[in-house]
Design an enzyme around this catalytic site. Structure first.
Site, PDB file in Angstrom:
ATOM      1  N   GLU A  33      92.351 120.354  25.941  1.00  0.00           N
ATOM      2  CA  GLU A  33      91.626 119.127  25.592  1.00  0.00           C
ATOM      3  C   GLU A  33      90.745 119.288  24.370  1.00  0.00           C
ATOM      4  O   GLU A  33      90.628 118.395  23.548  1.00  0.00           O
ATOM      5  CB  GLU A  33      90.777 118.668  26.783  1.00  0.00           C
ATOM      6  CG  GLU A  33      90.430 117.164  26.758  1.00  0.00           C
ATOM      7  CD  GLU A  33      89.258 116.761  25.879  1.00  0.00           C
ATOM      8  OE1 GLU A  33      89.218 115.598  25.455  1.00  0.00           O
ATOM      9  OE2 GLU A  33      88.375 117.606  25.589  1.00  0.00           O
ATOM     10  N   HIS A  94      85.986 120.381  29.764  1.00  0.00           N
ATOM     11  CA  HIS A  94      86.287 119.199  28.950  1.00  0.00           C
ATOM     12  C   HIS A  94      85.970 119.588  27.495  1.00  0.00           C
ATOM     13  O   HIS A  94      86.562 120.519  26.980  1.00  0.00           O
ATOM     14  CB  HIS A  94      85.426 118.043  29.481  1.00  0.00           C
ATOM     15  CG  HIS A  94      85.888 116.686  29.100  1.00  0.00           C
ATOM     16  ND1 HIS A  94      85.448 115.541  29.734  1.00  0.00           N
ATOM     17  CD2 HIS A  94      86.727 116.251  28.133  1.00  0.00           C
ATOM     18  CE1 HIS A  94      86.018 114.471  29.185  1.00  0.00           C
ATOM     19  NE2 HIS A  94      86.783 114.870  28.203  1.00  0.00           N
ATOM     20  N   HIS A 113      83.166 119.443  34.771  1.00  0.00           N
ATOM     21  CA  HIS A 113      83.098 118.388  35.789  1.00  0.00           C
ATOM     22  C   HIS A 113      83.416 118.953  37.169  1.00  0.00           C
ATOM     23  O   HIS A 113      84.464 118.666  37.735  1.00  0.00           O
ATOM     24  CB  HIS A 113      84.068 117.253  35.463  1.00  0.00           C
ATOM     25  CG  HIS A 113      83.840 116.617  34.131  1.00  0.00           C
ATOM     26  ND1 HIS A 113      82.742 115.843  33.849  1.00  0.00           N
ATOM     27  CD2 HIS A 113      84.568 116.659  32.986  1.00  0.00           C
ATOM     28  CE1 HIS A 113      82.806 115.424  32.590  1.00  0.00           C
ATOM     29  NE2 HIS A 113      83.899 115.912  32.040  1.00  0.00           N
ATOM     30  N   ASN A 147      81.333 113.895  27.837  1.00  0.00           N
ATOM     31  CA  ASN A 147      82.681 114.089  27.318  1.00  0.00           C
ATOM     32  C   ASN A 147      82.735 115.294  26.393  1.00  0.00           C
ATOM     33  O   ASN A 147      83.584 116.163  26.524  1.00  0.00           O
ATOM     34  CB  ASN A 147      83.133 112.826  26.576  1.00  0.00           C
ATOM     35  CG  ASN A 147      84.567 112.890  26.108  1.00  0.00           C
ATOM     36  OD1 ASN A 147      84.943 113.767  25.330  1.00  0.00           O
ATOM     37  ND2 ASN A 147      85.393 111.970  26.586  1.00  0.00           N
ATOM     38  N   ASN A 203      83.078 109.624  22.415  1.00  0.00           N
ATOM     39  CA  ASN A 203      83.970 110.696  22.837  1.00  0.00           C
ATOM     40  C   ASN A 203      83.648 111.957  22.044  1.00  0.00           C
ATOM     41  O   ASN A 203      82.635 112.578  22.266  1.00  0.00           O
ATOM     42  CB  ASN A 203      85.413 110.218  22.663  1.00  0.00           C
ATOM     43  CG  ASN A 203      86.416 111.088  23.370  1.00  0.00           C
ATOM     44  OD1 ASN A 203      86.470 112.287  23.153  1.00  0.00           O
ATOM     45  ND2 ASN A 203      87.220 110.491  24.236  1.00  0.00           N
ATOM     46  N   ASP A 248      89.843 110.723  19.564  1.00  0.00           N
ATOM     47  CA  ASP A 248      89.340 111.559  20.641  1.00  0.00           C
ATOM     48  C   ASP A 248      88.382 112.606  20.065  1.00  0.00           C
ATOM     49  O   ASP A 248      87.265 112.273  19.703  1.00  0.00           O
ATOM     50  CB  ASP A 248      90.533 112.171  21.395  1.00  0.00           C
ATOM     51  CG  ASP A 248      90.186 112.642  22.795  1.00  0.00           C
ATOM     52  OD1 ASP A 248      89.062 113.123  22.997  1.00  0.00           O
ATOM     53  OD2 ASP A 248      91.055 112.552  23.687  1.00  0.00           O
ATOM     54  N   ASN A 249      88.806 113.852  19.947  1.00  0.00           N
ATOM     55  CA  ASN A 249      87.885 114.885  19.461  1.00  0.00           C
ATOM     56  C   ASN A 249      87.931 115.042  17.942  1.00  0.00           C
ATOM     57  O   ASN A 249      88.978 114.861  17.320  1.00  0.00           O
ATOM     58  CB  ASN A 249      88.199 116.225  20.125  1.00  0.00           C
ATOM     59  CG  ASN A 249      87.746 116.241  21.572  1.00  0.00           C
ATOM     60  OD1 ASN A 249      86.622 115.869  21.879  1.00  0.00           O
ATOM     61  ND2 ASN A 249      88.629 116.644  22.476  1.00  0.00           N
TER      62      ASN A 249
END
Length: 334
Positions: A33, A94, A113, A147, A203, A248-249
């Site tokens: 991720e 994450h 998480h 996140n 994010n 996203d990232n």
């Protein structure tokens, strides 16, 4: 419902943009991720994220952190051992961020998480031993649905909360209603505060090489925010770059300052995950984001047949790593 479909880019199909010299990374099967690469070419990869509403190929397997040395001719992913006393069974990593201290100690911050909660785990990386020593777990009432993080010091960071609610049904409702209750929080042992707010879903977060600007990706608003960082850690909005994809990232090229982004061209496919209609992957490179006309290049795009659900793209000396929420990871030589 149409605004919800728009947030997810539900009707978007993409044209492939292949890269010639890529291979899937052996041993990474259940996600990659987030990826953060040290200045010396060591890449950390977070794997095994289990996230509400998103597929997992190994729902019962704890998450892992992998390391790759990008200076090697044929780099391999090695799982890092994590010190005793850390609850590995509930490890659900994450976003990640590294910090190199003045004495060259490498700290790794990992959003975790465990049991559907949000914590930030702080590790020290021991290179001789390929291991991570767990230093502390950060929990806070303002860190509700974390996140991603970007390290600001050996025990301070900015974090994005991608939702206001941590309950899955309420999270979905929040997206459905288009609430802008997502935010950015600054954390240090002395002070914790909200420093930016009003996002649909904040994010990825990262910092410019000169450490003056913080970049925040709003995945459901399809844009990247540039924020100026102040001495008191507050952030003020400078500009927003609108894109046509779910961002996203964010990774930063330390030499050029270019921003590399792993994106979801169509968020609906990510959540539905139909084997006949796989979630696609897309990598964007943004040059000169502070200028009047930043250059946005689609560096890579795949319909999901090679790589599903790209969430990050990280660059080092002409080598590109592309990670995914729940799938494989790709190593490319540009």
């Amino acid at each position: 419902l149409s605004s919800c479909r728009n947030r997810l880019n539900a009707s978007r199909e993409i044209a492939p943009v292949p890269l010639p010299n890529c291979r899937l990374i052996k041993g990474i099967e259940t996600g990659s991720e987030d990826i953060d690469i040290l200045p010396n070419g060591l890449a950390f990869i977070s794997s095994g994220l289990k996230y509400p509403g998103i597929k997992s190929f190994a729902p019962d397997k704890p998450g892992e952190i992998f390391l790759m040395d990008l200076n090697e001719d044929n780099p391999k992913a090695v799982e890092l051992r994590i010190s005793r006393g850390f609850d590995l069974a509930s490890f659900n990593p994450h976003g990640i961020s590294t910090y190199v201290d003045k004495d060259d100690t490498v700290y790794l911050f990992v959003v975790n998480h465990p049991h559907q909660k949000s914590t930030v785990e702080l590790f020290k990386f021991v290179e001789d031993d390929n291991s991570l020593v767990h230093l502390k777990t950060v929990r806070h009432d303002l860190l509700t649905s974390v996140n991603d993080v970007v390290a600001m010091g050996p025990d301070s960071f900015y974090a994005t909360n991608d939702h206001y609610f941590s309950d899955f049904i309420l999270m979905f409702l929040e997206m459905f209603l288009g609430l802008t209750w997502s935010n950015v929080v600054y954390y240090s042992p002395k002070e914790v505060k909200e420093v930016a707010a009003g996002f649909y879903s904040a994010n990825g977060i990262n910092i410019s090489p000169d450490r003056k600007y913080i970049y925040v990706a709003d995945v459901f608003d399809h844009n990247v925010h540039v924020m100026e960082k102040h001495a008191n850690w507050n952030l003020t909005h400078v500009k927003t770059l609108q894109l046509d994809t779910l961002v996203d990232n964010l990774s930063i090229d330390p030499h050029s300052g270019d921003i590399w982004i792993g994106c979801h061209p169509n968020g609906m496919k990510l959540f539905y995950n139909n084997p006949e209609n796989l979630p696609a992957s897309e990598v964007l490179r943004i040059q000169n984001i502070l200028s009047e006309e930043p250059a946005v290049t689609r560096v890579y795009a795949d319909d999901g047949s090679v790589l599903q659900g790209s969430s990050v793209a990280s660059i080092y000396e002409g080598k590109l790593l592309i990670g995914t929420v729940f799938h494989r990871a790709l190593y490319c030589e540009l």
